[in-house]
Design an enzyme around this catalytic site. Structure first.
Site, PDB file in Angstrom:
ATOM      1  CD  GLU A  22      -2.949   1.043   2.297  1.00  0.00           C
ATOM      2  OE1 GLU A  22      -3.707   0.038   2.192  1.00  0.00           O
ATOM      3  OE2 GLU A  22      -3.029   1.867   3.218  1.00  0.00           O
ATOM      4  CB  THR A  53      -4.264   5.667   0.726  1.00  0.00           C
ATOM      5  OG1 THR A  53      -3.296   6.725   0.613  1.00  0.00           O
ATOM      6  CG2 THR A  53      -3.591   4.427   1.270  1.00  0.00           C
ATOM      7  NE  ARG A 112     -17.693   5.408   8.065  1.00  0.00           N
ATOM      8  CZ  ARG A 112     -17.721   5.518   9.390  1.00  0.00           C
ATOM      9  NH1 ARG A 112     -18.741   5.023  10.058  1.00  0.00           N
ATOM     10  NH2 ARG A 112     -16.726   6.096  10.039  1.00  0.00           N
ATOM     11  N   GLY A 113     -14.697   5.462   4.916  1.00  0.00           N
ATOM     12  CA  GLY A 113     -13.932   6.677   5.159  1.00  0.00           C
ATOM     13  C   GLY A 113     -14.183   7.221   6.556  1.00  0.00           C
ATOM     14  CG  ASP A 114     -10.993   8.157   9.082  1.00  0.00           C
ATOM     15  OD1 ASP A 114     -11.374   7.043   9.473  1.00  0.00           O
ATOM     16  OD2 ASP A 114      -9.793   8.455   8.895  1.00  0.00           O
ATOM     17  CE1 TYR A 153     -11.072  -0.758  10.723  1.00  0.00           C
ATOM     18  CE2 TYR A 153     -12.906  -1.821   9.604  1.00  0.00           C
ATOM     19  CZ  TYR A 153     -12.017  -0.773   9.713  1.00  0.00           C
ATOM     20  OH  TYR A 153     -12.058   0.256   8.801  1.00  0.00           O
ATOM     21  CD  GLN A 220       5.421  10.154  12.132  1.00  0.00           C
ATOM     22  OE1 GLN A 220       5.368   9.336  11.211  1.00  0.00           O
ATOM     23  NE2 GLN A 220       6.016  11.336  11.996  1.00  0.00           N
TER      24      GLN A 220
END
Length: 302
Positions: A22, A53, A112-114, A153, A220
């Site tokens: 990715e 992404t 879906r996205g944040d 998840y 991070q």
């Protein structure tokens, strides 16, 4: 430790090792050069696919499309373009999907996205947009014969009340046409193993590919994990403690941690891995070599 010779895919029982990588779209000319150096470094390992992404709220839509289109034009890699429901109407998203098809892309990672307010805030579907990732998968499949990958998840989505509710969401995505799931990163392999057991017990049969985070910067990574509901074990924090100003040792520890994780999963029968590269190739390349993967030129010479 197992002798290195036994780690070659040809000597492993069952299917050979497959990997995917990715990347994220670059924000500057310097970042673009770094991205393509990473792609050139990892491409000879013949990944199953590479994904690109999509920024929060569709903020990198054009850069994502340009990166994916260049992958199609200039490489033999199979790109998968990320797409989210956030910040766009159905018509706008459908136009993006058609643009990918016209560019030669046949694989989409549907998310879906944040929430617009960031992780931890309430999600609200865009007026006239897709309501959920399952809805998005259905829309993509209606526009073309795409392969569609979705998220999974191991510690359940932070917005899901229970594991059963989380698995209901995965089932809805599969029913809509999803063909593969990639997990949020994790550091305790037992979390992944228990999750796959739950998925299979529900009768969900699609591949559940472990997402592997190569820790380029521990602070991070830990901060991002907290935002996304992924746990950071104490033993992991202890390994990186005191290395903030020692990048060389940090890299060696990061390579060791990731190598332990993937080789333990291989021992458990896992054959597919998705690496979150952060557009930096060296650690990922080294870990793939530990898995027995070699560039095409080396395989031909052998």
């Amino acid at each position: 430790m197992t002798a290195p010779d036994t780690l070659r895919p040809s000597r492993l029982p069952g299917a050979p090792i497959r990997v995917s990588f990715e990347f994220f779209p670059p924000k500057s000319a310097e970042a673009e050069a770094s991205l393509w150096r990473s792609i050139e470094r990892l491409a000879p390992l013949d990944p199953d696919f590479v994904s690109v992404t999509y920024g929060a709220g569709g903020s990198t839509r054009e850069r994502t499309h340009n990166t994916v289109a260049r992958l199609v034009r200039e490489t033999r890699l199979k790109p998968a373009a990320h797409l989210t429901c956030v910040g766009a109407t159905r018509g706008e998203i459908d136009d993006v999907v058609r643009g990918y098809w016209d560019a030669g892309v046949r694989h989409v990672v549907a998310l879906r996205g944040d929430p617009a307010g960031g992780p931890g805030t309430a999600y609200e579907a865009h007026a006239g947009g897709y309501d959920s990732s399952a809805d998005l998968v259905r829309g993509i499949k209606a526009l073309g014969d795409f392969e569609v990958t979705v998220s999974a998840y191991p510690e359940k989505h932070p917005e899901s009340a229970t594991f059963d509710a989380d698995l209901d969401g995965l089932q809805a995505k599969v029913d809509a046409g999803a063909t593969r799931a990639i997990t949020q990163f994790f550091f305790d392999n037992s979390l992944y193993e228990r999750y796959v057991e739950r998925v299979r017990a529900r009768g969900i049969a699609i591949p559940i590919i472990p997402g592997i985070a190569v820790i380029q910067n521990f602070k991070q990574t830990a901060n991002f994990a907290r935002k996304t509901g992924a746990s950071v074990p104490d033993w992991l924090a202890d390994r990186f403690a005191g290395l903030e100003n020692d990048p060389a040792t940090h890299q060696l520890v990061a390579a060791g941690v990731a190598a332990e994780q993937v080789l333990d999963l291989v021992d458990a029968g896992v054959r597919d891995f998705h690496f979150y590269t952060m557009n930096r190739a060296e650690l990922v390349y080294a870990i793939c070599r530990l898995l027995g993967l070699k560039p095409e030129a080396e395989r031909a010479a052998a």
